[in-house]
Design a protein around this motif. Sequence first.
Motif, PDB file in Angstrom:
ATOM      1  N   THR A   1       0.845  -1.197   0.000  1.00  0.00           N
ATOM      2  CA  THR A   1       0.000   0.000   0.000  1.00  0.00           C
ATOM      3  C   THR A   1       0.880   1.246   0.000  1.00  0.00           C
ATOM      4  N   GLU A   2       1.921   1.250   0.820  1.00  0.00           N
ATOM      5  CA  GLU A   2       2.819   2.403   0.903  1.00  0.00           C
ATOM      6  C   GLU A   2       3.554   2.625  -0.416  1.00  0.00           C
TER       7      GLU A   2
ATOM      8  N   ARG B   1       1.132   3.831  -3.254  1.00  0.00           N
ATOM      9  CA  ARG B   1       0.696   5.226  -3.110  1.00  0.00           C
ATOM     10  C   ARG B   1       1.819   6.200  -3.438  1.00  0.00           C
TER      11      ARG B   1
ATOM     12  N   PRO C   1      -3.152   7.568  -5.868  1.00  0.00           N
ATOM     13  CA  PRO C   1      -4.313   6.913  -5.259  1.00  0.00           C
ATOM     14  C   PRO C   1      -4.503   5.490  -5.771  1.00  0.00           C
TER      15      PRO C   1
ATOM     16  N   SER D   1     -11.771   7.105  -3.146  1.00  0.00           N
ATOM     17  CA  SER D   1     -10.421   7.117  -2.590  1.00  0.00           C
ATOM     18  C   SER D   1     -10.455   7.424  -1.099  1.00  0.00           C
ATOM     19  N   LEU D   2      -9.692   6.655  -0.335  1.00  0.00           N
ATOM     20  CA  LEU D   2      -9.625   6.871   1.111  1.00  0.00           C
ATOM     21  C   LEU D   2      -8.722   8.052   1.460  1.00  0.00           C
ATOM     22  N   ASN D   3      -7.661   8.252   0.710  1.00  0.00           N
ATOM     23  CA  ASN D   3      -6.690   9.302   1.020  1.00  0.00           C
ATOM     24  C   ASN D   3      -6.759  10.509   0.098  1.00  0.00           C
ATOM     25  N   PHE D   4      -7.401  10.368  -1.054  1.00  0.00           N
ATOM     26  CA  PHE D   4      -7.441  11.451  -2.042  1.00  0.00           C
ATOM     27  C   PHE D   4      -8.871  11.689  -2.533  1.00  0.00           C
ATOM     28  N   TYR D   5      -9.837  11.629  -1.634  1.00  0.00           N
ATOM     29  CA  TYR D   5     -11.248  11.751  -2.014  1.00  0.00           C
ATOM     30  C   TYR D   5     -11.547  13.074  -2.714  1.00  0.00           C
TER      31      TYR D   5
END
Length: 137
Positions: free
Chosen positions: A76-77, A80, A85, A93-97
Motif C-alpha cells: 500500500t505504501e 501510493r 491513489p 479514494s480513502l486518502n485522495f477523495y
Amino acid sequence: MLSKKTKYGLKALTFIARSEGDMPVQVSAIAKSEQIPQKFLESILLTLRKAGILGSKKGKHGGYYLRKEPSEILMTEVMRVLEGPIAMVPCVSLNFYEKCADCPNEATCSVNRLMIQVRDSTLKVFRNTTLADLSSK
C-alpha cells in the motif's frame, strides 16, 4: 494500468531486498540487471528515498538500501508513493477523495458501488503483501 514508474520501482525494490550483505546497491547494477533506463531509475529511487522507503549513501561504495526490513514494507505504501491513489475513481479514494463532477448522488451511483468493491479488494491484496513476499526466491 500500472505505470512503468511503478513497475520499475517494484523491480528495483525487489532487487535491493534480494541483495546479499549490508552494502548499498548501485543504481547501475539495478538498471543493468532489471533492464531499466538508468536516468529514469534514478528518479524513481529518489522518490522512494524522499518517501522514507529507501536510504542512500554517496561515494565509491554508495548506492541505495532499504530503511526497513522487507517484511515491514507494505505494498500500500509503495503503490501510493509511486502510483498515487489506489482507487480508480476519486469518489472512492480513502486518502485522495474528491466528489465526481458528473455524479449527482454517490449514494445511488452504480459506478461508485462497483469501484468501492474494486478498491477494497485491491487494498486487501496490497495490505497483505510486503516486499518480503515479492522478493522471496
